[in-house]
Design a protein around this motif. Structure first.
Motif, PDB file in Angstrom:
ATOM      1  N   GLN A 163       0.821  -1.216   0.000  1.00  0.00           N
ATOM      2  CA  GLN A 163       0.000   0.000   0.000  1.00  0.00           C
ATOM      3  C   GLN A 163       0.853   1.263   0.000  1.00  0.00           C
ATOM      4  O   GLN A 163       0.583   2.213  -0.743  1.00  0.00           O
ATOM      5  CB  GLN A 163      -0.929   0.000   1.215  1.00  0.00           C
ATOM      6  CG  GLN A 163      -1.961   1.136   1.207  1.00  0.00           C
ATOM      7  CD  GLN A 163      -2.857   1.107  -0.014  1.00  0.00           C
ATOM      8  OE1 GLN A 163      -3.533   0.119  -0.266  1.00  0.00           O
ATOM      9  NE2 GLN A 163      -2.861   2.187  -0.790  1.00  0.00           N
ATOM     10  N   LYS A 164       1.896   1.284   0.817  1.00  0.00           N
ATOM     11  CA  LYS A 164       2.755   2.471   0.868  1.00  0.00           C
ATOM     12  C   LYS A 164       3.481   2.672  -0.460  1.00  0.00           C
ATOM     13  O   LYS A 164       3.662   3.800  -0.916  1.00  0.00           O
ATOM     14  CB  LYS A 164       3.767   2.355   2.013  1.00  0.00           C
ATOM     15  CG  LYS A 164       3.136   2.553   3.384  1.00  0.00           C
ATOM     16  CD  LYS A 164       4.190   2.766   4.462  1.00  0.00           C
ATOM     17  CE  LYS A 164       3.535   3.172   5.776  1.00  0.00           C
ATOM     18  NZ  LYS A 164       4.517   3.603   6.786  1.00  0.00           N
ATOM     19  N   ASP A 167       1.020   4.110  -2.881  1.00  0.00           N
ATOM     20  CA  ASP A 167       0.734   5.514  -2.565  1.00  0.00           C
ATOM     21  C   ASP A 167       1.844   6.429  -3.074  1.00  0.00           C
ATOM     22  O   ASP A 167       1.569   7.500  -3.653  1.00  0.00           O
ATOM     23  CB  ASP A 167       0.561   5.693  -1.055  1.00  0.00           C
ATOM     24  CG  ASP A 167      -0.727   5.063  -0.536  1.00  0.00           C
ATOM     25  OD1 ASP A 167      -1.605   4.748  -1.364  1.00  0.00           O
ATOM     26  OD2 ASP A 167      -0.845   4.869   0.698  1.00  0.00           O
ATOM     27  N   GLN A 170       1.735   6.691  -6.819  1.00  0.00           N
ATOM     28  CA  GLN A 170       0.687   7.606  -7.276  1.00  0.00           C
ATOM     29  C   GLN A 170       1.142   9.059  -7.138  1.00  0.00           C
ATOM     30  O   GLN A 170       0.881   9.891  -8.018  1.00  0.00           O
ATOM     31  CB  GLN A 170      -0.603   7.374  -6.465  1.00  0.00           C
ATOM     32  CG  GLN A 170      -1.790   8.208  -6.917  1.00  0.00           C
ATOM     33  CD  GLN A 170      -2.122   8.047  -8.390  1.00  0.00           C
ATOM     34  OE1 GLN A 170      -2.018   6.948  -8.939  1.00  0.00           O
ATOM     35  NE2 GLN A 170      -2.505   9.137  -9.041  1.00  0.00           N
ATOM     36  N   LYS A 171       1.838   9.366  -6.043  1.00  0.00           N
ATOM     37  CA  LYS A 171       2.377  10.720  -5.851  1.00  0.00           C
ATOM     38  C   LYS A 171       3.381  11.039  -6.961  1.00  0.00           C
ATOM     39  O   LYS A 171       3.402  12.168  -7.481  1.00  0.00           O
ATOM     40  CB  LYS A 171       3.053  10.806  -4.473  1.00  0.00           C
ATOM     41  CG  LYS A 171       3.651  12.162  -4.153  1.00  0.00           C
ATOM     42  CD  LYS A 171       2.584  13.230  -3.989  1.00  0.00           C
ATOM     43  CE  LYS A 171       3.187  14.554  -3.523  1.00  0.00           C
ATOM     44  NZ  LYS A 171       2.167  15.619  -3.436  1.00  0.00           N
TER      45      LYS A 171
END
Length: 510
Positions: A163-164, A167, A170-171
């Motif tokens: 998940q990290k 994330d 995506q950034k």
């Protein structure tokens, strides 16, 4: 208030190695950076030799660097960066990070983007993800670019934090950084490692749609994914695509990586063919030494003793031999089970006058004690190696003593096992994972002897030196304090004291 604020600022800089403005140090009123002449190769080797002679890879090396400067020698940034690179290659991450911090904290060199990315990577490996995140969050905006984001993404991928990783990816998309294969490869590898086949395929499709070209790592990850599924046709397909791609040429380590995949997929013949192609490309490599060392271990994994020894002879003929070469050949011959060759190579290393590295005798000590179950004479040989180390004025490390402890346990010499395990626990600066059978035997012995004080100290040291969780320490203490029914997970083993059972543990249960 002013003093407190300055103190806080000082601590921040010391921790992260950043500056408030170019050329000004928070540590002194002098100019932070002074250009130095690049060192000669001999000078660089001298400094690296001092560091490598430290032996214990957990011991601090700042005193070595400080002494170097006190002797009036130079330490240009280029030299330090080269040494950091070398240490990273050999997975000596703690020392690499220490030099990285030293070059900014003591030498006041400005950090480049590459320096920051490498430091973030090293912090994650040495201190964990939380401290790496802390470092990342405090990086100045002008340094927080693609390479640094990729370093954090890589750290998440290595820790399998899906998940990290998603994330931060995506950034990176939002910032426009996800335009090359560099970022995609990290996430692809994470999906492969965690078995997320659907996400793997979706990301490959995204790369195709966005025109993200493949590099050698993209191809390698694809091949590894097919190997994990034992899909030989898939490996062949990617190989054909790769070899026809004029922009991504295959080098020696490309073929060696493909060899590993063919071996995993069960085709030894193709694996050997790939290693042969790899060998032919070694001569044009800038990393010829590393190629020899790596290919020896790969041939050993395929049981090819003759090829291992042929490469070793070529290596000795064309290369100046350092400890790393002996480590590679010792690992290789022992992987094949050839103790006799390992003994000859060890004798050769002892007479080579290279800097002492306890890893090399430990390979032989460990091999002797593993085979000592069926031959007590091999345990005696292991002890003779330890005695030779001591006679030369060197120190065995925790693993040396622990290997011996396991050897004596196999022959029911429990008192000797406890004595040697205590020696292992007494070694300073050495972290290791003890064998569950050895710990269980030591606890049983101390309980029988009613040695409560000795047992409590033993358990305390297991926590300090071997990172035994508090929960395990408490269960061991319960056992010593007359709790007859105790089940404890020790490493990858489960000790059921009441039933006298030591079995594979379900590590997900705690």
């Amino acid at each position: 208030m002013k003093h407190s604020r300055l103190s806080s600022l000082f601590n921040f800089s010391s921790r992260f190695g950043f500056r408030t403005s170019p050329g000004v140090s928070l540590y002194s009123t002098t100019t932070m950076y002074r250009p130095h002449r690049e060192p000669s190769r001999g000078t660089l080797n001298d400094l690296y030799r001092r560091i490598s002679r430290a032996g214990d890879h957990t011991a601090p090396i700042s005193p070595i660097l400080d002494q170097w400067i006190e002797e009036g020698r130079t330490a240009p940034k280029g030299a330090l960066v080269t040494i950091i690179k070398e240490l990273r290659q050999y997975k000596q991450y703690k020392h690499a990070l220490e030099i990285s911090m030293w070059l900014s904290d003591k030498r006041y060199f400005e950090l480049t983007i590459a320096d920051v990315a490498i430091r973030l990577d090293l912090i994650a490996k040495v201190h964990g993800i939380e401290q790496a995140e802390d470092y990342f969050n405090n990086i100045p905006k002008n340094l927080k670019v693609l390479e640094v984001y990729c370093a954090l993404l890589n750290s998440y991928a290595r820790a399998k934090l899906v998940q990290k990783a998603e994330d931060i990816m995506q950034k990176m998309r939002e910032l426009g950084f996800a335009r090359t294969s560099l970022s995609y490869n990290n996430l692809l590898n994470l999906y492969y490692q965690t078995g997320n086949t659907d996400k793997f395929n979706v990301l490959m499709s995204e790369m195709k749609e966005k025109g993200i070209v493949h590099d050698k790592f993209t191809y390698c990850i694809q091949i590894s994914a097919y190997a994990a599924a034992s899909d030989l046709e898939g490996i062949d397909k990617v190989m054909a695509e790769w070899e026809s791609d004029p922009k991504v040429l295959m080098d020696w380590d490309s073929y060696s990586n493909v060899a590993i995949s063919y071996k995993k997929a069960g085709n030894v013949e193709k694996a050997l063919a790939m290693l042969e192609r790899s060998e032919k490309l070694m001569s044009s490599s800038k990393r010829k030494r590393g190629a020899y060392e790596y290919l020896m271990t790969q041939y050993a994994a395929l049981g090819q003793k003759d090829r291992v020894m042929r490469l070793w002879e070529l290596y000795k003929k064309h290369m100046k031999i350092y400890n790393r070469g002996y480590i590679s050949i010792m690992t290789s011959v022992l992987k094949i089970g050839d103790i006799e060759s390992a003994e000859k190579i060890y004798d050769e290393w002892e007479s080579s006058n290279l800097s002492f590295d306890i890893c090399i005798p430990n390979f032989l000590i460990g091999a002797y004690t593993r085979k000592g179950l069926v031959d007590k004479a091999l345990v005696d040989k292991a002890e003779s190696i330890v005695n030779r180390v001591i006679q030369k004025g060197e120190k065995p490390d925790a693993r040396s003593w622990h290997y011996l402890a396991r050897g004596y346990l196999d022959h029911d010499q429990i008192e000797k096992t406890v004595e040697l395990t205590r020696k292992a626990l007494s070694v300073e600066g050495s972290r290791w994972t003890p064998d569950g059978h050895v710990v269980a035997a030591c606890m049983e012995y101390m309980k029988q002897k009613a040695d409560v004080e000795g047992a409590e100290e033993f358990i305390r040291l297991l926590g300090e030196k071997c990172s035994f969780p508090i929960s395990i320490q408490e269960k061991l203490l319960d056992f010593i304090n007359n709790e007859d029914s105790v089940t404890v997970e020790i490493g990858d083993l489960e000790w059921d004291r009441q039933n006298g059972v030591l079995k594979e543990a379900d590590l997900g249960s705690n």
